[in-house]
Scaffold this motif. Structure first.
Motif, PDB file in Angstrom:
ATOM      1  N   ALA A  47      -2.491  -0.708  40.865  1.00 43.35           N
ATOM      2  CA  ALA A  47      -3.384  -0.972  39.741  1.00 43.35           C
ATOM      3  C   ALA A  47      -2.689  -0.722  38.413  1.00 43.35           C
ATOM      4  O   ALA A  47      -3.139  -1.205  37.372  1.00 43.35           O
ATOM      5  CB  ALA A  47      -4.633  -0.101  39.853  1.00 43.35           C
ATOM      6  N   ASP A  48      -1.589   0.029  38.427  1.00 44.71           N
ATOM      7  CA  ASP A  48      -0.834   0.310  37.208  1.00 44.71           C
ATOM      8  C   ASP A  48       0.071  -0.843  36.801  1.00 44.71           C
ATOM      9  O   ASP A  48       0.624  -0.828  35.702  1.00 44.71           O
ATOM     10  CB  ASP A  48       0.004   1.581  37.376  1.00 44.71           C
ATOM     11  N   GLY A  49       0.270  -1.853  37.683  1.00 42.67           N
ATOM     12  CA  GLY A  49       1.095  -2.986  37.321  1.00 42.67           C
ATOM     13  C   GLY A  49       2.228  -3.226  38.304  1.00 42.67           C
ATOM     14  O   GLY A  49       2.361  -2.524  39.315  1.00 42.67           O
ATOM     15  N   PRO A  50       3.101  -4.212  38.010  1.00 47.46           N
ATOM     16  CA  PRO A  50       4.184  -4.575  38.932  1.00 47.46           C
ATOM     17  C   PRO A  50       5.356  -3.601  38.916  1.00 47.46           C
ATOM     18  O   PRO A  50       6.261  -3.718  39.730  1.00 47.46           O
ATOM     19  CB  PRO A  50       4.625  -5.947  38.426  1.00 47.46           C
ATOM     20  N   LEU A  51       5.376  -2.671  37.979  1.00 47.12           N
ATOM     21  CA  LEU A  51       6.428  -1.657  37.931  1.00 47.12           C
ATOM     22  C   LEU A  51       5.773  -0.300  37.712  1.00 47.12           C
ATOM     23  O   LEU A  51       4.906  -0.154  36.845  1.00 47.12           O
ATOM     24  CB  LEU A  51       7.432  -1.955  36.815  1.00 47.12           C
ATOM     25  N   GLY A  52       6.163   0.672  38.502  1.00 45.57           N
ATOM     26  CA  GLY A  52       5.588   2.002  38.380  1.00 45.57           C
ATOM     27  C   GLY A  52       6.594   3.074  38.730  1.00 45.57           C
ATOM     28  O   GLY A  52       7.641   2.806  39.332  1.00 45.57           O
ATOM     29  N   ALA A  53       6.294   4.308  38.333  1.00 47.65           N
ATOM     30  CA  ALA A  53       7.156   5.456  38.615  1.00 47.65           C
ATOM     31  C   ALA A  53       6.626   6.200  39.829  1.00 47.65           C
ATOM     32  O   ALA A  53       5.419   6.443  39.951  1.00 47.65           O
ATOM     33  CB  ALA A  53       7.214   6.387  37.406  1.00 47.65           C
ATOM     34  N   TYR A  54       7.549   6.562  40.740  1.00 48.21           N
ATOM     35  CA  TYR A  54       7.203   7.293  41.954  1.00 48.21           C
ATOM     36  C   TYR A  54       8.271   8.360  42.175  1.00 48.21           C
ATOM     37  O   TYR A  54       9.423   8.204  41.756  1.00 48.21           O
ATOM     38  CB  TYR A  54       7.134   6.353  43.160  1.00 48.21           C
ATOM     39  N   VAL A  55       7.890   9.437  42.847  1.00 53.40           N
ATOM     40  CA  VAL A  55       8.834  10.534  43.088  1.00 53.40           C
ATOM     41  C   VAL A  55       8.957  10.761  44.583  1.00 53.40           C
ATOM     42  O   VAL A  55       7.974  10.687  45.323  1.00 53.40           O
ATOM     43  CB  VAL A  55       8.362  11.828  42.375  1.00 53.40           C
ATOM     44  N   PHE A 109       6.487   5.756  28.640  1.00 56.09           N
ATOM     45  CA  PHE A 109       5.816   5.187  27.477  1.00 56.09           C
ATOM     46  C   PHE A 109       4.435   5.802  27.321  1.00 56.09           C
ATOM     47  O   PHE A 109       3.855   6.300  28.298  1.00 56.09           O
ATOM     48  CB  PHE A 109       5.674   3.670  27.631  1.00 56.09           C
ATOM     49  N   PRO A 110       3.874   5.766  26.116  1.00 57.76           N
ATOM     50  CA  PRO A 110       2.485   6.197  25.944  1.00 57.76           C
ATOM     51  C   PRO A 110       1.559   5.434  26.886  1.00 57.76           C
ATOM     52  O   PRO A 110       1.721   4.227  27.090  1.00 57.76           O
ATOM     53  CB  PRO A 110       2.198   5.868  24.468  1.00 57.76           C
ATOM     54  N   GLU A 111       0.612   6.153  27.478  1.00 61.73           N
ATOM     55  CA  GLU A 111      -0.402   5.623  28.395  1.00 61.73           C
ATOM     56  C   GLU A 111       0.132   5.344  29.795  1.00 61.73           C
ATOM     57  O   GLU A 111      -0.643   4.933  30.673  1.00 61.73           O
ATOM     58  CB  GLU A 111      -1.054   4.353  27.842  1.00 61.73           C
ATOM     59  N   ALA A 112       1.415   5.576  30.058  1.00 62.72           N
ATOM     60  CA  ALA A 112       1.970   5.348  31.401  1.00 62.72           C
ATOM     61  C   ALA A 112       1.880   6.625  32.223  1.00 62.72           C
ATOM     62  O   ALA A 112       1.965   7.740  31.696  1.00 62.72           O
ATOM     63  CB  ALA A 112       3.409   4.871  31.317  1.00 62.72           C
ATOM     64  N   THR A 113       1.725   6.472  33.540  1.00 61.01           N
ATOM     65  CA  THR A 113       1.621   7.612  34.457  1.00 61.01           C
ATOM     66  C   THR A 113       2.991   7.975  35.006  1.00 61.01           C
ATOM     67  O   THR A 113       3.787   7.098  35.362  1.00 61.01           O
ATOM     68  CB  THR A 113       0.669   7.279  35.616  1.00 61.01           C
ATOM     69  N   LEU A 114       3.264   9.270  35.069  1.00 60.74           N
ATOM     70  CA  LEU A 114       4.540   9.766  35.587  1.00 60.74           C
ATOM     71  C   LEU A 114       4.282  10.909  36.570  1.00 60.74           C
ATOM     72  O   LEU A 114       3.895  11.999  36.162  1.00 60.74           O
ATOM     73  CB  LEU A 114       5.435  10.254  34.445  1.00 60.74           C
ATOM     74  N   PRO A 115       4.485  10.672  37.884  1.00 63.49           N
ATOM     75  CA  PRO A 115       4.358  11.758  38.867  1.00 63.49           C
ATOM     76  C   PRO A 115       5.672  12.524  38.978  1.00 63.49           C
ATOM     77  O   PRO A 115       6.754  11.947  38.841  1.00 63.49           O
ATOM     78  CB  PRO A 115       4.043  11.012  40.160  1.00 63.49           C
ATOM     79  N   LEU A 116       5.598  13.815  39.241  1.00 63.80           N
ATOM     80  CA  LEU A 116       6.792  14.650  39.343  1.00 63.80           C
ATOM     81  C   LEU A 116       6.653  15.619  40.518  1.00 63.80           C
ATOM     82  O   LEU A 116       5.569  16.176  40.749  1.00 63.80           O
ATOM     83  CB  LEU A 116       7.006  15.458  38.061  1.00 63.80           C
ATOM     84  N   ARG A 117       7.750  15.785  41.236  1.00 64.22           N
ATOM     85  CA  ARG A 117       7.867  16.890  42.197  1.00 64.22           C
ATOM     86  C   ARG A 117       8.983  17.767  41.659  1.00 64.22           C
ATOM     87  O   ARG A 117      10.176  17.434  41.762  1.00 64.22           O
ATOM     88  CB  ARG A 117       8.180  16.356  43.595  1.00 64.22           C
ATOM     89  N   VAL A 118       8.599  18.879  41.080  1.00 61.59           N
ATOM     90  CA  VAL A 118       9.532  19.727  40.338  1.00 61.59           C
ATOM     91  C   VAL A 118      10.120  20.770  41.274  1.00 61.59           C
ATOM     92  O   VAL A 118       9.396  21.631  41.790  1.00 61.59           O
ATOM     93  CB  VAL A 118       8.827  20.397  39.143  1.00 61.59           C
ATOM     94  N   ILE A 119      11.430  20.698  41.495  1.00 67.03           N
ATOM     95  CA  ILE A 119      12.115  21.588  42.435  1.00 67.03           C
ATOM     96  C   ILE A 119      13.112  22.494  41.725  1.00 67.03           C
ATOM     97  O   ILE A 119      13.169  23.700  42.016  1.00 67.03           O
ATOM     98  CB  ILE A 119      12.822  20.756  43.525  1.00 67.03           C
ATOM     99  N   GLU A 120      13.895  21.955  40.792  1.00 70.41           N
ATOM    100  CA  GLU A 120      14.928  22.742  40.133  1.00 70.41           C
ATOM    101  C   GLU A 120      14.300  23.851  39.295  1.00 70.41           C
ATOM    102  O   GLU A 120      13.316  23.613  38.570  1.00 70.41           O
ATOM    103  CB  GLU A 120      15.790  21.838  39.252  1.00 70.41           C
ATOM    104  N   PRO A 121      14.861  25.081  39.367  1.00 73.96           N
ATOM    105  CA  PRO A 121      14.257  26.238  38.681  1.00 73.96           C
ATOM    106  C   PRO A 121      14.074  26.037  37.178  1.00 73.96           C
ATOM    107  O   PRO A 121      13.060  26.477  36.619  1.00 73.96           O
ATOM    108  CB  PRO A 121      15.257  27.374  38.969  1.00 73.96           C
ATOM    109  N   ASN A 122      15.030  25.382  36.500  1.00 72.69           N
ATOM    110  CA  ASN A 122      14.888  25.217  35.054  1.00 72.69           C
ATOM    111  C   ASN A 122      13.713  24.311  34.702  1.00 72.69           C
ATOM    112  O   ASN A 122      12.995  24.542  33.724  1.00 72.69           O
ATOM    113  CB  ASN A 122      16.186  24.689  34.442  1.00 72.69           C
ATOM    114  N   PHE A 123      13.462  23.288  35.525  1.00 74.06           N
ATOM    115  CA  PHE A 123      12.336  22.410  35.248  1.00 74.06           C
ATOM    116  C   PHE A 123      11.011  23.000  35.734  1.00 74.06           C
ATOM    117  O   PHE A 123       9.946  22.663  35.197  1.00 74.06           O
ATOM    118  CB  PHE A 123      12.576  21.035  35.864  1.00 74.06           C
ATOM    119  N   VAL A 124      11.070  23.865  36.749  1.00 73.71           N
ATOM    120  CA  VAL A 124       9.871  24.627  37.113  1.00 73.71           C
ATOM    121  C   VAL A 124       9.448  25.497  35.931  1.00 73.71           C
ATOM    122  O   VAL A 124       8.254  25.608  35.607  1.00 73.71           O
ATOM    123  CB  VAL A 124      10.133  25.496  38.359  1.00 73.71           C
TER     124      VAL A 124
END
Length: 525
Positions: free
Chosen positions: A441-449, A93-108
């Motif tokens: 601090a981002d809330g009760p639900l968050g994205a993690y990788v 969503f807008p204003e939400a934080t999304l961390p990524l560990r990019v491994i696959e060549p197409n997403f790199v």
């Protein structure tokens, strides 16, 4: 955040890992959780020592470089080409934080293109990918969010660690693979609406709908005696002066609302009074749901039922228009100077809805005051949508809703119904909303990788049941500094539900808590 503050927080993270507890304590916690919730040792909000600011740093990714946020912003309706990043079970969503560990060549290749492109610097599109029921083909959601790359660090093994932040919603028009193997998409930026506020003195200056028929009869009597209806003239002047005080958008909304009666007058002039009585009798037993168009202020004369968030106004709108009409020869001159009742406006007043949603959110989550969000209903609607503990299909539904008021209304409905979180497969109750615990601090639900590049949206609870440990505790790559993680399964169907986090430092409270994946649960029976 300045460098000194960041160094202090990194030092805190290192100190949290300094003292370990015995592994056997994890097993005793799990054994006691089903029989005696208070025996788990989970700290209450009054006995809480963990620094929630540490979680939002995503320190498990290692050192990442700030890109200085040179992001792109487009006007609503703009069509641009962006590299696309697909995620399963995750909605950005807008204003939400999304961390990524990019491994696959197409997403790199996607991230590298986003870092170097000129027309959309440091920006890519993030879209939820899902599979149709019965193991159908994989599909992309129609609505996604642009993601600004705020932190970036290439790793020696060829992968990339990045931290992104949602910016603008878009509709995916078409997609393709470029020569480097990077997914690309042609997207159209969604124009967000302006928060709707009830016009000032909406009911004070103009005649209410309930009085239209009596006012019209007075008008007819005055005309029959050759007199002039000075009251109507004053109302007309009042309407003109009132509309002059409105903004352009408020004036459009007002004119759209009062135009409903005028359209009914024009459409139904040839309808006999006998037909009116039949329709009135029929409509008295049914209501017309709210329309999808916010400018209609909740009244539709189309004859079709429209529903948003299962909210029903309970108004037979076509019947109402005809009942109110009375003699049709001069109805429009009266209806065009009338507002709907104030409660109709408040059903779509973004600020009233924001206050109600914020109050309900605090009851569910217990976070500090959200008064700042109440004055920004658009941001509040996105914040709640990104943190509400519901399944990812429901959160995708929230992302696709156009209109701040409609999104808030749907969120209020979900919060009213939200009581239990159940396993998506077997519907076993896993946790209750009263057990939610804010560990970030981002809330009760968050994205993690994780270290394999899989992104998980995790909701945290102080207590849970119906879960079994699947592994031993691990400290490596922990999303919550100072806590070890253990994989947990649903005891009924053995679906992986998430993780049990246990403190590795005696100073940390709570001693343990549960992280449940949003893609593994449902809030419905």
């Amino acid at each position: 955040m300045d460098d000194e503050a960041e160094r202090r927080q990194i030092q805190q993270i290192l100190e949290l890992d300094g003292e370990e507890l015995q592994v056997e304590e994890v097993d005793s916690l799990l054994e006691s959780s089903d029989d005696d919730p208070d025996a788990t040792g989970v700290a209450s909000t009054d006995d809480f020592t963990f620094n929630t600011q540490l979680t939002s740093l995503h320190s498990y990714l290692g050192e990442v470089n700030d890109t200085h946020r040179r992001s792109a912003f487009w006007e609503g309706g703009a069509i641009v080409n962006l590299p696309l990043y697909y995620l399963e079970g995750v909605v950005l969503f807008p204003e939400a934080t999304l961390p990524l560990r990019v491994i696959e060549p197409n997403f790199v290749a996607v991230v590298n293109r986003a870092m170097t492109q000129v027309d959309a610097p440091y920006t890519m599109g993030v879209v939820r990918v899902y599979r149709d029921p019965m193991d159908g083909p994989i599909r992309l959601a129609k609505v996604g969010t642009t993601a600004e790359i705020r932190q970036y660090r290439p790793v020696e093994d060829g992968s990339i660690n990045v931290v992104t932040r949602g910016q603008q919603r878009f509709r995916l028009r078409r997609c393709w693979i470029d020569v480097e193997g990077a997914p690309f998409g042609e997207v159209q930026i969604i124009e967000e609406d302006v928060p709707f506020r009830t016009p000032r003195d909406a009911c004070a200056k103009l005649v209410p709908l309930s009085n239209l028929q009596s006012q019209h009869m007075l008008s007819l009597n005055a005309l029959s005696h050759g007199g002039r209806n000075d009251e109507n003239d004053s109302e007309e002047n009042s309407e003109e002066s009132f509309e002059n005080e409105l903004s352009q958008r408020e004036r459009r909304i007002h004119q759209s609302a009062i135009g409903v009666g005028y359209e009914s007058d024009r459409t139904d002039e040839s309808t006999s009074s006998g037909d009116d009585s039949k329709l009135s009798e029929s409509d008295s037993h049914s209501g017309s749901p709210c329309p999808n168009d916010p400018t209609s202020i909740g009244l539709s004369l189309s004859g079709h039922k429209k529903q948003v968030g299962n909210a029903d106004m309970g108004i037979g709108t076509k019947s109402m228009a005809r009942k109110v009409a009375g003699p049709r020869s001069r109805l429009s001159s009266t209806v065009s100077r009338a507002f709907w009742p104030i409660w109709v406006y408040r059903m779509y007043d973004s600020f009233c809805l924001a206050q109600k949603a914020a109050d309900m959110w605090k009851q569910v989550v217990g976070t500090p005051s959200m008064d700042g969000f109440v004055n920004k209903p658009d941001l509040l609607s996105f914040y709640i949508a990104s943190k509400i503990p519901v399944s990812d299909p429901t959160r995708q539904e929230l992302l696709e809703i156009d209109g701040i008021s409609y999104r808030l209304r749907r969120e209020i409905e979900l919060l009213e119904r939200l009581d239990c979180v159940r396993c998506k497969i077997c519907k076993t109750v896993i946790a209750r909303r009263s057990d939610m615990l804010v560990m970030s601090a981002d809330g009760p639900l968050g994205a993690y990788v994780n270290s394999y590049g899989y992104v998980h949206e995790v909701m945290t609870f102080r207590e849970a049941k119906g879960l079994a440990l699947r592994s031993r505790p691990h400290k490596e790559y922990s999303w919550f500094p100072g806590y070890a993680w253990t994989i947990i399964n649903c005891t009924a169907c053995e679906t992986q539900m998430g993780w049990l986090f246990t403190a590795t430092n005696e100073k940390l409270k709570p001693k343990s808590f549960w992280g449940i994946r949003s893609c593994s649960v449902t809030h419905e029976m």
